[in-house]
Write a protein that holds these residues in place. Sequence first.
Motif, PDB file in Angstrom:
ATOM      1  N   MET A 177     -19.089 -13.391  -5.010  1.00  0.00           N
ATOM      2  CA  MET A 177     -17.772 -13.316  -4.384  1.00  0.00           C
ATOM      3  C   MET A 177     -17.200 -11.914  -4.561  1.00  0.00           C
ATOM      4  O   MET A 177     -17.534 -11.213  -5.510  1.00  0.00           O
ATOM      5  N   PHE A 178     -16.351 -11.542  -3.599  1.00  0.00           N
ATOM      6  CA  PHE A 178     -15.696 -10.242  -3.649  1.00  0.00           C
ATOM      7  C   PHE A 178     -14.180 -10.441  -3.677  1.00  0.00           C
ATOM      8  O   PHE A 178     -13.658 -11.355  -3.039  1.00  0.00           O
ATOM      9  N   ARG A 179     -13.505  -9.573  -4.401  1.00  0.00           N
ATOM     10  CA  ARG A 179     -12.050  -9.604  -4.426  1.00  0.00           C
ATOM     11  C   ARG A 179     -11.514  -8.179  -4.355  1.00  0.00           C
ATOM     12  O   ARG A 179     -11.907  -7.316  -5.138  1.00  0.00           O
ATOM     13  N   ASP A 180     -10.602  -7.958  -3.415  1.00  0.00           N
ATOM     14  CA  ASP A 180      -9.980  -6.645  -3.271  1.00  0.00           C
ATOM     15  C   ASP A 180      -8.931  -6.470  -4.377  1.00  0.00           C
ATOM     16  O   ASP A 180      -8.019  -7.293  -4.519  1.00  0.00           O
ATOM     17  N   CYS A 181      -9.049  -5.413  -5.146  1.00  0.00           N
ATOM     18  CA  CYS A 181      -8.129  -5.136  -6.254  1.00  0.00           C
ATOM     19  C   CYS A 181      -7.345  -3.849  -6.012  1.00  0.00           C
ATOM     20  O   CYS A 181      -6.972  -3.139  -6.951  1.00  0.00           O
ATOM     21  N   THR A 182      -7.097  -3.551  -4.728  1.00  0.00           N
ATOM     22  CA  THR A 182      -6.499  -2.291  -4.312  1.00  0.00           C
ATOM     23  C   THR A 182      -5.071  -2.505  -3.813  1.00  0.00           C
ATOM     24  O   THR A 182      -4.827  -3.383  -2.985  1.00  0.00           O
ATOM     25  N   GLN A 183      -4.145  -1.697  -4.300  1.00  0.00           N
ATOM     26  CA  GLN A 183      -2.790  -1.715  -3.762  1.00  0.00           C
ATOM     27  C   GLN A 183      -2.769  -1.068  -2.369  1.00  0.00           C
ATOM     28  O   GLN A 183      -3.504  -0.125  -2.095  1.00  0.00           O
ATOM     29  N   VAL A 184      -1.908  -1.595  -1.515  1.00  0.00           N
ATOM     30  CA  VAL A 184      -1.795  -1.084  -0.145  1.00  0.00           C
ATOM     31  C   VAL A 184      -0.988   0.211  -0.141  1.00  0.00           C
ATOM     32  O   VAL A 184       0.058   0.315  -0.789  1.00  0.00           O
ATOM     33  N   LEU A 185      -1.474   1.207   0.583  1.00  0.00           N
ATOM     34  CA  LEU A 185      -0.761   2.471   0.736  1.00  0.00           C
ATOM     35  C   LEU A 185       0.229   2.356   1.895  1.00  0.00           C
ATOM     36  O   LEU A 185      -0.162   2.342   3.063  1.00  0.00           O
ATOM     37  N   ASP A 186       1.500   2.259   1.558  1.00  0.00           N
ATOM     38  CA  ASP A 186       2.545   2.235   2.574  1.00  0.00           C
ATOM     39  C   ASP A 186       3.795   2.896   2.015  1.00  0.00           C
ATOM     40  O   ASP A 186       3.802   3.385   0.870  1.00  0.00           O
ATOM     41  N   ALA A 187       4.850   2.937   2.784  1.00  0.00           N
ATOM     42  CA  ALA A 187       6.064   3.649   2.389  1.00  0.00           C
ATOM     43  C   ALA A 187       6.723   3.025   1.159  1.00  0.00           C
ATOM     44  O   ALA A 187       7.511   3.683   0.473  1.00  0.00           O
ATOM     45  N   ASP A 188       6.427   1.763   0.871  1.00  0.00           N
ATOM     46  CA  ASP A 188       7.036   1.084  -0.271  1.00  0.00           C
ATOM     47  C   ASP A 188       6.196   1.200  -1.535  1.00  0.00           C
ATOM     48  O   ASP A 188       6.570   0.667  -2.583  1.00  0.00           O
ATOM     49  N   ALA A 189       5.065   1.868  -1.470  1.00  0.00           N
ATOM     50  CA  ALA A 189       4.177   1.965  -2.624  1.00  0.00           C
ATOM     51  C   ALA A 189       4.837   2.774  -3.749  1.00  0.00           C
ATOM     52  O   ALA A 189       5.523   3.768  -3.509  1.00  0.00           O
ATOM     53  N   THR A 190       4.616   2.333  -4.986  1.00  0.00           N
ATOM     54  CA  THR A 190       5.143   3.031  -6.144  1.00  0.00           C
ATOM     55  C   THR A 190       4.314   4.279  -6.417  1.00  0.00           C
ATOM     56  O   THR A 190       3.082   4.234  -6.397  1.00  0.00           O
ATOM     57  N   THR A 191       4.978   5.382  -6.683  1.00  0.00           N
ATOM     58  CA  THR A 191       4.293   6.612  -7.073  1.00  0.00           C
ATOM     59  C   THR A 191       4.859   7.096  -8.401  1.00  0.00           C
ATOM     60  O   THR A 191       5.988   6.767  -8.774  1.00  0.00           O
ATOM     61  N   TYR A 192       4.060   7.868  -9.122  1.00  0.00           N
ATOM     62  CA  TYR A 192       4.503   8.427 -10.398  1.00  0.00           C
ATOM     63  C   TYR A 192       5.705   9.342 -10.161  1.00  0.00           C
ATOM     64  O   TYR A 192       5.741  10.065  -9.160  1.00  0.00           O
ATOM     65  N   PRO A 193       6.710   9.319 -11.069  1.00  0.00           N
ATOM     66  CA  PRO A 193       7.900  10.163 -10.867  1.00  0.00           C
ATOM     67  C   PRO A 193       7.536  11.627 -10.628  1.00  0.00           C
ATOM     68  O   PRO A 193       6.809  12.239 -11.409  1.00  0.00           O
ATOM     69  N   GLY A 194       8.022  12.161  -9.515  1.00  0.00           N
ATOM     70  CA  GLY A 194       7.759  13.555  -9.169  1.00  0.00           C
ATOM     71  C   GLY A 194       6.559  13.774  -8.280  1.00  0.00           C
ATOM     72  O   GLY A 194       6.391  14.871  -7.718  1.00  0.00           O
ATOM     73  N   ASP A 195       5.684  12.765  -8.153  1.00  0.00           N
ATOM     74  CA  ASP A 195       4.523  12.893  -7.272  1.00  0.00           C
ATOM     75  C   ASP A 195       4.945  12.788  -5.807  1.00  0.00           C
ATOM     76  O   ASP A 195       6.009  12.243  -5.488  1.00  0.00           O
ATOM     77  N   PRO A 196       4.105  13.273  -4.884  1.00  0.00           N
ATOM     78  CA  PRO A 196       4.456  13.179  -3.463  1.00  0.00           C
ATOM     79  C   PRO A 196       4.588  11.727  -3.027  1.00  0.00           C
ATOM     80  O   PRO A 196       3.810  10.862  -3.465  1.00  0.00           O
ATOM     81  N   PRO A 197       5.558  11.428  -2.171  1.00  0.00           N
ATOM     82  CA  PRO A 197       5.658  10.078  -1.617  1.00  0.00           C
ATOM     83  C   PRO A 197       4.529   9.822  -0.631  1.00  0.00           C
ATOM     84  O   PRO A 197       3.897  10.763  -0.137  1.00  0.00           O
ATOM     85  N   ILE A 198       4.280   8.574  -0.361  1.00  0.00           N
ATOM     86  CA  ILE A 198       3.280   8.211   0.644  1.00  0.00           C
ATOM     87  C   ILE A 198       3.976   8.133   1.997  1.00  0.00           C
ATOM     88  O   ILE A 198       4.959   7.402   2.167  1.00  0.00           O
ATOM     89  N   GLU A 199       3.477   8.887   2.936  1.00  0.00           N
ATOM     90  CA  GLU A 199       4.102   8.956   4.258  1.00  0.00           C
ATOM     91  C   GLU A 199       3.070   8.656   5.343  1.00  0.00           C
ATOM     92  O   GLU A 199       1.944   9.133   5.292  1.00  0.00           O
ATOM     93  N   ARG A 200       3.484   7.857   6.314  1.00  0.00           N
ATOM     94  CA  ARG A 200       2.662   7.556   7.486  1.00  0.00           C
ATOM     95  C   ARG A 200       3.472   7.913   8.723  1.00  0.00           C
ATOM     96  O   ARG A 200       4.498   7.299   8.982  1.00  0.00           O
ATOM     97  N   THR A 201       2.998   8.908   9.477  1.00  0.00           N
ATOM     98  CA  THR A 201       3.748   9.394  10.632  1.00  0.00           C
ATOM     99  C   THR A 201       2.872   9.316  11.884  1.00  0.00           C
ATOM    100  O   THR A 201       1.734   9.807  11.868  1.00  0.00           O
ATOM    101  N   PRO A 202       3.380   8.703  12.959  1.00  0.00           N
ATOM    102  CA  PRO A 202       2.593   8.683  14.199  1.00  0.00           C
ATOM    103  C   PRO A 202       2.320  10.104  14.697  1.00  0.00           C
ATOM    104  O   PRO A 202       3.236  10.908  14.827  1.00  0.00           O
ATOM    105  N   HIS A 203       1.064  10.402  14.926  1.00  0.00           N
ATOM    106  CA  HIS A 203       0.670  11.709  15.464  1.00  0.00           C
ATOM    107  C   HIS A 203       0.355  11.605  16.954  1.00  0.00           C
ATOM    108  O   HIS A 203       0.678  12.499  17.736  1.00  0.00           O
ATOM    109  N   ALA A 204      -0.283  10.511  17.324  1.00  0.00           N
ATOM    110  CA  ALA A 204      -0.579  10.232  18.735  1.00  0.00           C
ATOM    111  C   ALA A 204      -0.396   8.736  18.959  1.00  0.00           C
ATOM    112  O   ALA A 204      -0.661   7.932  18.064  1.00  0.00           O
ATOM    113  N   THR A 205       0.061   8.358  20.126  1.00  0.00           N
ATOM    114  CA  THR A 205       0.296   6.945  20.442  1.00  0.00           C
ATOM    115  C   THR A 205      -0.411   6.572  21.738  1.00  0.00           C
ATOM    116  O   THR A 205      -0.690   7.437  22.592  1.00  0.00           O
ATOM    117  N   HIS A 206      -0.672   5.276  21.879  1.00  0.00           N
ATOM    118  CA  HIS A 206      -1.294   4.800  23.117  1.00  0.00           C
ATOM    119  C   HIS A 206      -0.392   5.091  24.325  1.00  0.00           C
ATOM    120  O   HIS A 206      -0.879   5.475  25.397  1.00  0.00           O
TER     121      HIS A 206
END
Length: 221
Positions: free
Chosen positions: A1-30
Amino acid sequence: MFRDCTQVLDADATTYPGDPPIERTPHATHKVDGYQVTELGLGTHSGTHVDAPCHTEPDGRTLDSFPIETFVFDALLVDCSGKTAREPIERVDLPNPTDDDLLVFYTGWDAHWGTKIYFDHPYLTAETASWCAKHDYHVAIDALNVDPTPTEKASDDVSRYAEDEPEGVPAHHALLGTDHLIVENLTNLDGLPEQFTLTAFPLSVSNADGAPVRAVAEFYP
């Protein structure tokens, strides 16, 4: 069996104080471009990630200097789910030495991901980290940091552990200073067997001090 143990990278993800925030910006759209591309902004220690020795050691190895098979670990789960906020994981909490190559500290603190409480996680004492390094263990944890993370609670007199908190990052030094790796921000460890395989392949970043990983546990029911 497999289990994903990875946190999702999104704007609400916790980062260490002072580290860069996680940002997702549309670069191209349909609608505009006929295809979709998203621009990502993040630090090398964003989300579930692995620390290379050079993260804290000036002469430490970079992540890409480790053979790829290093990141397939024979893992041993260490149940520390009874630990409370900012409580140290001590030598007495450790198992007898085994032939495994990774100790995975299960605190259950991933339940607080995305909240202020996540910063007040349990942590490894310097003695605990040194014992792990002495017995040739890499270390992983379902919390932000193997050392205490600076927060207001660290100086709160109400905290019965605050007076004993170490300064700096002694657990990082004990592990990374001896060429051992640290995986942080794991999740979904509850119910895993004591022994399993953890695969945590990092992004292939040149001369990296760390990198996000996709952490997957493999085990047999």
